[in-house]
Design a protein around this motif. Structure first.
Motif, mmCIF file in Angstrom:
data_model
loop_
_atom_site.group_PDB
_atom_site.id
_atom_site.type_symbol
_atom_site.label_atom_id
_atom_site.label_comp_id
_atom_site.label_asym_id
_atom_site.label_seq_id
_atom_site.Cartn_x
_atom_site.Cartn_y
_atom_site.Cartn_z
ATOM 1 N N THR A 186 0.812 -1.222 0.000
ATOM 2 C CA THR A 186 0.000 0.000 0.000
ATOM 3 C C THR A 186 0.844 1.271 0.000
ATOM 4 N N TYR A 187 2.185 1.087 -0.028
ATOM 5 C CA TYR A 187 3.081 2.238 0.059
ATOM 6 C C TYR A 187 4.064 2.280 -1.103
ATOM 7 N N ALA A 188 4.401 3.482 -1.515
ATOM 8 C CA ALA A 188 5.614 3.724 -2.272
ATOM 9 C C ALA A 188 6.744 3.850 -1.260
ATOM 10 N N MET A 189 7.934 3.425 -1.633
ATOM 11 C CA MET A 189 9.031 3.348 -0.671
ATOM 12 C C MET A 189 10.243 4.118 -1.146
ATOM 13 N N GLY A 190 10.999 4.611 -0.179
ATOM 14 C CA GLY A 190 12.216 5.334 -0.508
ATOM 15 C C GLY A 190 13.332 5.021 0.468
ATOM 16 N N TRP A 191 14.548 5.258 0.009
ATOM 17 C CA TRP A 191 15.729 5.205 0.860
ATOM 18 C C TRP A 191 16.376 6.596 0.849
ATOM 19 N N PHE A 192 16.735 7.041 2.030
ATOM 20 C CA PHE A 192 17.445 8.294 2.203
ATOM 21 C C PHE A 192 18.687 8.018 3.036
ATOM 22 N N ARG A 193 19.599 8.962 3.059
ATOM 23 C CA ARG A 193 20.784 8.811 3.902
ATOM 24 C C ARG A 193 21.180 10.155 4.491
ATOM 25 N N GLN A 194 21.875 10.069 5.606
ATOM 26 C CA GLN A 194 22.321 11.281 6.286
ATOM 27 C C GLN A 194 23.715 11.057 6.835
ATOM 28 N N ALA A 195 24.650 11.860 6.353
ATOM 29 C CA ALA A 195 26.018 11.827 6.839
ATOM 30 C C ALA A 195 26.170 12.850 7.959
ATOM 31 N N PRO A 196 27.155 12.680 8.821
ATOM 32 C CA PRO A 196 27.355 13.620 9.935
ATOM 33 C C PRO A 196 27.503 15.052 9.435
ATOM 34 N N GLY A 197 26.729 15.944 10.037
ATOM 35 C CA GLY A 197 26.813 17.344 9.684
ATOM 36 C C GLY A 197 26.111 17.736 8.402
ATOM 37 N N LYS A 198 25.430 16.776 7.778
ATOM 38 C CA LYS A 198 24.760 17.063 6.505
ATOM 39 C C LYS A 198 23.265 16.806 6.626
ATOM 40 N N GLU A 199 22.508 17.352 5.692
ATOM 41 C CA GLU A 199 21.073 17.113 5.668
ATOM 42 C C GLU A 199 20.770 15.724 5.104
ATOM 43 N N ARG A 200 19.615 15.239 5.452
ATOM 44 C CA ARG A 200 19.169 13.963 4.909
ATOM 45 C C ARG A 200 18.928 14.129 3.406
ATOM 46 N N GLU A 201 19.435 13.171 2.633
ATOM 47 C CA GLU A 201 19.319 13.283 1.188
ATOM 48 C C GLU A 201 18.708 12.030 0.571
#
Length: 126
Positions: free
Chosen positions: A30-45
């Protein structure tokens, strides 16, 4: 829905990892899915996304050709196969679920996702 990400670890540059994200509480289909990542000191991308029934996939330019997102709705699981890993891929990786009708116009935006997993650490040594 609750999301549990796993599969992270320490790997040398050029190596591979496969991340998994298991959904519970509601069917993954029932969902579309995504992967994001966040490095130290950076925004989630944004990293990658996959539509309902896997009809469409989306990738950031930085991972295109190296990462593959897939889903197995029977197992309530979405995967991120990561090959030829680079030092700059080091980050905490999060899976996310989105269900809005306008999701496909906002696949790379965190606000398009309503549910998030806890994250799994990926560390690539150079």
């Amino acid at each position: 829905v609750q999301l549990q990400a796993s599969g992270g670890g320490l790997v040398q540059a050029g190596g591979s990892l496969r991340l998994s994200c298991v959904a519970s509480g509601r069917a993954l289909r029932t969902y579309a899915m995504g992967w994001f990542r966040q490095a130290p000191g950076k925004e989630r991308e944004f990293v990658a996304a996959i539509s309902w029934s896997a009809t469409s996939t989306y990738y950031s330019n930085s991972v295109k050709g190296r990462f593959t997102i897939s889903r197995d709705d029977a197992k309530n699981t979405v995967y991120l196969q990561m090959n030829n890993l680079k030092f700059e891929d080091t980050a905490v990786y999060y899976c996310a679920a989105g269900g809005r009708s306008d999701w496909r116009y906002n696949t790379q935006i965190t606000a398009a996702y309503d549910h998030w997993g806890q994250g799994t650490q990926v560390t690539v040594s150079s």
